[in-house]
Design a protein around this motif. Structure first.
Motif, short mmCIF file in Angstrom:
data_model
loop_
_atom_site.label_atom_id
_atom_site.label_comp_id
_atom_site.label_asym_id
_atom_site.label_seq_id
_atom_site.Cartn_x
_atom_site.Cartn_y
_atom_site.Cartn_z
N LYS A 1 -38.67 3.48 -21.39
CA LYS A 1 -38.40 2.13 -20.94
C LYS A 1 -39.75 1.00 -21.00
CE LYS A 1 -35.76 -0.55 -17.63
NZ LYS A 1 -36.90 -1.28 -16.93
N ALA B 1 -41.13 0.09 -24.42
CA ALA B 1 -40.30 -0.87 -25.10
C ALA B 1 -40.70 -2.18 -24.44
CB ALA B 1 -38.93 -0.60 -24.74
N GLU B 2 -40.99 -2.15 -23.19
CA GLU B 2 -41.35 -3.66 -22.51
C GLU B 2 -42.67 -4.27 -22.86
OE1 GLU B 2 -40.49 -2.95 -18.46
OE2 GLU B 2 -38.64 -2.87 -18.61
N VAL C 1 -40.89 6.79 -31.05
CA VAL C 1 -41.77 5.45 -31.39
C VAL C 1 -42.31 5.72 -32.73
CG1 VAL C 1 -41.97 4.97 -29.04
CG2 VAL C 1 -43.57 6.58 -30.04
N GLN D 1 -43.81 0.61 -31.99
CA GLN D 1 -42.50 0.06 -32.54
C GLN D 1 -41.52 1.18 -32.34
OE1 GLN D 1 -41.78 -2.93 -33.70
NE2 GLN D 1 -39.62 -2.47 -33.54
N LEU D 2 -40.39 0.95 -31.36
CA LEU D 2 -39.21 2.10 -31.51
C LEU D 2 -38.65 2.37 -32.52
CD1 LEU D 2 -37.47 0.92 -28.06
CD2 LEU D 2 -39.50 2.64 -28.44
N ALA E 1 -34.78 2.93 -29.91
CA ALA E 1 -34.03 2.11 -29.52
C ALA E 1 -32.65 2.31 -28.64
CB ALA E 1 -33.67 0.89 -30.56
N CYS F 1 -33.53 3.97 -25.50
CA CYS F 1 -34.00 3.36 -24.49
C CYS F 1 -32.71 2.41 -23.78
CB CYS F 1 -34.89 2.08 -25.06
SG CYS F 1 -35.68 1.09 -23.88
#
Length: 295
Positions: A12, A15-16, A50, A58-59, A64, A67
């Motif tokens: 998470k 991703a953020e 990733v 980049q996921l 994605a 996540c």
């Protein structure tokens, strides 16, 4: 094997932040520790989460989706911890509350003192934002509940009623609509309107309630807030809609703005406290709605 909460948290944060170093800093661990945790997660899932490129993260499609599900798992886990800590003590501890901008300045000053007196153990953290971002925050577990206005389509969200808020017409002094009497159907013209910017639910709710289309064109005026909107009306730029709670709070006092009711059935928006379906803090959200009730 199943992923650990720590591994899901690492994903998470990646991703953020889009960076292993920044995600590690946010997680208060070393970058190698975070990288190892992500690699373990990939082993459990059997697929990369990733794509690692120089200076960028980049996921993958699997990442994605993982996540998205991780956000729900982490949010429900936080709910569990908070509920356990405050068992038997409603509305105590941390509560992250979102409020839309067309409600926050008018509802909160009148109700927060009584709320704090009734629930002295409550630690309230308030975020003011537009409805779509508040709903996203609820679903991602970044907010516990939010004060929004209905109608608004939000699957996966439940709510408890605070009260109704009438939508009024506002015109500058000297405008034909400022003359005595209620606004008659058909007398409000699209070309005369100035509105809040796109994204404010009050804009769409008001237009739908009086069955009128938003003005179109490059020279259309739009306001970023109700305070700016009132200044624009006062300057004679056009007419608009204002919520009754803002008028009662004095927003239009001494501003050269005339307020009128609509002659037909009064358009209204319903103010509610909303929360994510399945949240363990649903009962507290209902208590909050009672504490914030509109008279």
């Amino acid at each position: 094997m199943l992923p650990t909460l720590r591994q899901l948290q690492y994903l998470k944060l990646l991703a953020e932040h889009g960076s292993f170093s920044r995600a590690a800093e946010a997680a208060l661990v070393s970058q190698p520790a975070l990288s190892a945790g992500v690699q373990e997660l990939e082993k459990v899932l059997g697929a990369p989460v990733v794509e690692r490129t120089r200076g960028n993260v980049q996921l993958t499609a699997v990442g994605a989706e993982a996540c998205r599900r991780a956000e729900d798992v982490l949010a429900r886990t936080e709910d569990l911890v908070e509920a356990a800590r405050n068992a038997g003590r409603p509305l105590s501890g941390r509560l992250r509350l979102g409020v839309i901008p067309t409600v926050a300045p008018f509802l909160l000053p009148a109700t927060l003192p009584g709320l704090k007196e009734a629930y002295p153990g409550l630690r309230l953290f308030i975020r003011e934002d537009l409805t779509p971002r508040l709903i996203a925050g609820l679903k991602a577990g970044q907010l516990d509940c939010a004060v929004i206005a209905l109608p608004y389509d939000a699957p996966g969200i439940e709510h408890a009623r605070i009260g109704d808020d009438e939508i009024l017409a506002a015109a500058p002094l000297g405008h034909p609509l400022a003359e005595a009497g209620d606004i008659q159907p058909g007398s409000l013209k699209s070309e005369d309107l100035i509105l809040l910017e796109d994204g404010h639910c009050l804009r769409d709710q008001a237009l739908a309630a009086v069955d009128i289309e938003a003005p179109k064109g490059e020279d259309v005026f739009a306001a970023t807030s109700l305070h700016t909107l009132v200044q624009m009306i006062s300057s004679g730029l056009g007419v608009s809609f204002l919520p009754a709670m803002a008028v009662r709070a004095g927003l239009t006092d001494d501003k050269g703005v005339v307020i009128r009711h609509f002659a037909a059935e009064a358009p209204r928006r319903e103010i509610v406290v909303a929360w994510r379906s399945g949240s363990s803090r649903a009962a507290e959200a209902r208590l909050l709605a009672e504490a914030l009730r509109l008279d």
